[in-house]
Structures are given as structure tokens and as C-alpha cells.
Scaffold this motif. Sequence first.
Motif, PDB file in Angstrom:
ATOM      1  N   GLN A 137      32.294  82.522   1.456  1.00  0.00           N
ATOM      2  CA  GLN A 137      31.332  82.665   2.545  1.00  0.00           C
ATOM      3  C   GLN A 137      31.953  82.343   3.900  1.00  0.00           C
ATOM      4  O   GLN A 137      31.692  83.036   4.882  1.00  0.00           O
ATOM      5  N   ASP A 171      32.038  84.875   7.023  1.00  0.00           N
ATOM      6  CA  ASP A 171      31.422  84.477   8.296  1.00  0.00           C
ATOM      7  C   ASP A 171      32.405  84.605   9.458  1.00  0.00           C
ATOM      8  O   ASP A 171      31.995  84.771  10.605  1.00  0.00           O
ATOM      9  N   GLY A 181      27.197  87.400   9.773  1.00  0.00           N
ATOM     10  CA  GLY A 181      26.690  86.054   9.939  1.00  0.00           C
ATOM     11  C   GLY A 181      26.388  85.432   8.584  1.00  0.00           C
ATOM     12  O   GLY A 181      26.637  86.049   7.536  1.00  0.00           O
ATOM     13  N   PRO A 182      25.816  84.244   8.591  1.00  0.00           N
ATOM     14  CA  PRO A 182      25.528  83.554   7.335  1.00  0.00           C
ATOM     15  C   PRO A 182      24.601  84.333   6.396  1.00  0.00           C
ATOM     16  O   PRO A 182      24.831  84.361   5.185  1.00  0.00           O
ATOM     17  N   SER A 232      26.603  87.318   4.915  1.00  0.00           N
ATOM     18  CA  SER A 232      27.631  86.882   3.965  1.00  0.00           C
ATOM     19  C   SER A 232      26.994  86.430   2.652  1.00  0.00           C
ATOM     20  O   SER A 232      27.530  86.702   1.573  1.00  0.00           O
ATOM     21  N   LYS A 233      25.834  85.778   2.725  1.00  0.00           N
ATOM     22  CA  LYS A 233      25.123  85.388   1.495  1.00  0.00           C
ATOM     23  C   LYS A 233      24.676  86.617   0.716  1.00  0.00           C
ATOM     24  O   LYS A 233      24.772  86.651  -0.516  1.00  0.00           O
TER      25      LYS A 233
END
Length: 117
Positions: free
Chosen positions: A30, A34, A40-41, A44-45
Motif C-alpha cells: 500500500q 500511495d 491515494g489511500p 490503493s486499498k
Amino acid sequence: MLKKIIFAVATLFASISFAFADVDVNKADQAALDGVKGIGPAKSKAILAERVKGGNFKDWADFEGRVKGIGGKNAIKLSDAGLTVNGQAKAASKMEAKPDAKANNAKSKTSAKADAK
């Protein structure tokens, strides 16, 4: 003192080369995802969740089809920022090249009209 300066310079060069390194979507964690401009977070998740769910991405088309919010234009921007799929950058498709061809065609028609006068 000289050792500190050399160490600082070496650290600077190492961090610069790391900042421009390609990030493979199938190998990255992650934090690495990022670090890619445009991810962004939340994105990426989503990428990691899809990778866990469906396995590694085969190619850019597979990546675009499985991750919501990643389309052709976005994929090209991410590729330009250093994201790869199986070590491959996204190649600009013929579809992105067509507007330039239309513009060139319009220019040639305009110049043809000017020549006719």
C-alpha cells in the motif's frame, strides 16, 4: 565532517532514484502504491483488495477492468507516473491519437482552401 557530507549526498541520490522507480501493481504494497501520483489511500486499498480477490493483474486491460475508477486516460496518467503491470508501462492507444489526426486533417483542409483562393 566529510563523512557526514558524503553520507548525506549518498542518501539524497538513493532517495531520488527510489522516487522515480517504477511500481509494479502486482508486487507493490500500500505504501508503494500511495507513492504513485494519482493513487491515494482509497484507490490503493481497492487495488490491493482486487489483487487478493482475483489474483495478479494479467495486463493493463485486466487492471482497468477490475479496479473501479481506472479507465484508459487514468491508466495512462498512472503509467506516466511510474505504475506498471507486470513490468510493462501503458502504451497510448490509437484512440488517444485520433484527435491529433483530426486536427492535422482540419489544418490540411484549411490550407487546401487557402491554396484554392
